[in-house]
Enzyme design. Structure first.
Site, mmCIF file in Angstrom:
data_model
loop_
_atom_site.group_PDB
_atom_site.id
_atom_site.type_symbol
_atom_site.label_atom_id
_atom_site.label_comp_id
_atom_site.label_asym_id
_atom_site.label_seq_id
_atom_site.Cartn_x
_atom_site.Cartn_y
_atom_site.Cartn_z
ATOM 1 N N ASP A 60 0.809 -1.229 0.000
ATOM 2 C CA ASP A 60 0.000 0.000 0.000
ATOM 3 C C ASP A 60 0.838 1.274 0.000
ATOM 4 O O ASP A 60 0.296 2.371 0.205
ATOM 5 C CB ASP A 60 -0.905 0.007 1.246
ATOM 6 N N GLU A 65 -0.288 9.496 1.560
ATOM 7 C CA GLU A 65 -1.038 10.384 2.451
ATOM 8 C C GLU A 65 -1.175 9.820 3.858
ATOM 9 O O GLU A 65 -1.230 10.577 4.841
ATOM 10 C CB GLU A 65 -2.446 10.598 1.885
ATOM 11 N N ASP A 66 -1.238 8.493 3.957
ATOM 12 C CA ASP A 66 -1.534 7.892 5.265
ATOM 13 C C ASP A 66 -0.358 7.906 6.229
ATOM 14 O O ASP A 66 -0.505 7.546 7.392
ATOM 15 C CB ASP A 66 -2.039 6.453 5.059
ATOM 16 N N ARG A 85 1.118 -1.466 7.310
ATOM 17 C CA ARG A 85 1.448 -0.177 6.713
ATOM 18 C C ARG A 85 2.438 0.643 7.547
ATOM 19 O O ARG A 85 2.942 1.658 7.084
ATOM 20 C CB ARG A 85 0.158 0.625 6.451
ATOM 21 N N ARG A 130 -9.314 2.718 11.458
ATOM 22 C CA ARG A 130 -7.864 2.926 11.407
ATOM 23 C C ARG A 130 -7.350 3.950 12.438
ATOM 24 O O ARG A 130 -6.171 3.952 12.768
ATOM 25 C CB ARG A 130 -7.463 3.423 10.016
ATOM 26 N N HIS A 160 -12.108 5.925 5.458
ATOM 27 C CA HIS A 160 -11.486 7.104 6.068
ATOM 28 C C HIS A 160 -12.435 8.303 6.051
ATOM 29 O O HIS A 160 -13.339 8.376 5.217
ATOM 30 C CB HIS A 160 -10.243 7.514 5.258
ATOM 31 N N CYS A 247 -5.109 10.251 -1.462
ATOM 32 C CA CYS A 247 -4.176 9.358 -0.764
ATOM 33 C C CYS A 247 -2.846 9.170 -1.473
ATOM 34 O O CYS A 247 -1.893 8.692 -0.870
ATOM 35 C CB CYS A 247 -4.825 8.015 -0.497
HETATM 36 C C1 CIR Z 1 -5.524 0.632 2.886
HETATM 37 O O1 CIR Z 1 -6.504 -0.051 3.123
HETATM 38 O O2 CIR Z 1 -4.831 1.103 3.779
HETATM 39 C C2 CIR Z 1 -5.164 0.873 1.441
HETATM 40 N N1 CIR Z 1 -5.471 -0.274 0.667
HETATM 41 C C3 CIR Z 1 -5.880 2.084 0.904
HETATM 42 C C4 CIR Z 1 -5.484 3.352 1.592
HETATM 43 C C5 CIR Z 1 -6.115 4.547 0.985
HETATM 44 N N2 CIR Z 1 -5.682 5.713 1.671
HETATM 45 C C6 CIR Z 1 -6.336 6.847 1.706
HETATM 46 O O3 CIR Z 1 -7.411 6.943 1.144
HETATM 47 N N3 CIR Z 1 -5.821 7.827 2.392
#
Ligand code: CIR
Length: 254
Positions: A60, A65-66, A85, A130, A160, A247
């Site tokens: 991922d 962004e995360d 992650r 999350r 999110h 993201c």
């Molecule tokens: C996740 O589930 O963490 C990733 N497959 C997708 C994350 C998407 N992130 C975001 O929209 N900020």
């Protein structure tokens, strides 16, 4: 001048985390082509783009962004909610350290950047699968002295906060009211997505242009009618990994 940090799509993206979506085959070359078009769109809108190499073993990692919250005053390295992650933050912190002083979210707090929406000095933190209230409290401790207010709001039905609401203008948001209560945003103007396009709420404001998913024509027409400038991007291959427009970048002033 603004910089967008992005990261190339990992060859292992097929093993991505999924929460609300069923797993579908992801066409890697197509995902990479869509990601390149995304980077090109940011460049065309006047941003410098720092494209980091892929993290082959972190499925991922394209969703940068995360991993961090970058403000004018500092950057906060986040603690993503999914265990898989957390290693993504290491290389992002190394890069961000060149531009900002760094703070770090500490356990038991966990938060994905997708759950943080900043509207001026107001920082909204989605409480989701999350992201938890410990994170909202730590963000408050770090940011209140800098003049920000932090507001925790519940998110249900989507991954999110920014799956449900994103900024589309200086004081306006695009929201899916099925997933978030518009009153959470303290009098900010809101436009609701077309009910047939629940995933349309994740758009990316760059300057005065809203980058917008090509699969959501009805909502795009609503934005057109409201006088909001949009630019369409096809990101449906990345969407199979439950990611969208916000993201794939960390955008901040140089
Ligand atoms: C996740 O589930 O963490 C990733 N497959 C997708 C994350 C998407 N992130 C975001 O929209 N900020």
């Amino acid at each position: 001048m603004k910089l967008a940090i992005t990261r190339q799509v990992s060859r292992s993206i097929a093993d991505c985390e999924l929460t609300y979506l069923a797993r579908e085959t992801i066409d890697l070359p197509r995902a990479r082509a869509q990601h390149s078009a995304y980077e090109a769109a940011l460049h065309d809108l006047g941003l410098a783009v720092l494209s980091l190499p892929e993290e082959p073993s972190l499925p991922d990692a394209v969703f940068v962004e995360d991993t961090a919250l970058v403000l004018d005053e500092c950057a906060i390295i986040l603690r993503p909610g999914a265990n898989s992650r957390r290693p993504e933050t290491k290389s992002v912190a190394q890069v961000l350290g060149r531009f900002r002083s760094l703070h770090r979210i500490q356990p038991p707090a966990q938060v994905d950047g997708g759950d943080i929406l900043c509207l001026g000095r107001r920082v909204y933190v989605g409480l989701s699968q999350r992201s938890n209230s410990h994170a909202a409290a730590q963000l408050h401790e770090l940011l209140a002295p800098l003049g920000y207010t932090v507001h925790a709001i519940p998110v249900a039905g989507c991954l999110h906060l920014k799956s449900a609401a994103t900024q589309i203008g200086p004081d306006s948001v695009l929201i899916n009211p099925a997933w978030i209560d518009p009153d959470c945003f303290h009098g900010v103007r809101s436009i609701a997505v077309d009910p047939s396009e629940p995933w349309a709420a994740n758009s990316l404001l760059v300057g005065e242009t809203v980058l917008f998913g090509a699969d959501f024509p009805r909502t795009r027409r609503l934005l057109d009618r409201a006088g909001i400038l949009t630019k369409e991007l096809r990101v449906d291959e990345l969407a199979k990994a439950e990611g969208a427009l916000t993201c794939c970048s960390l955008i901040f002033s140089l």
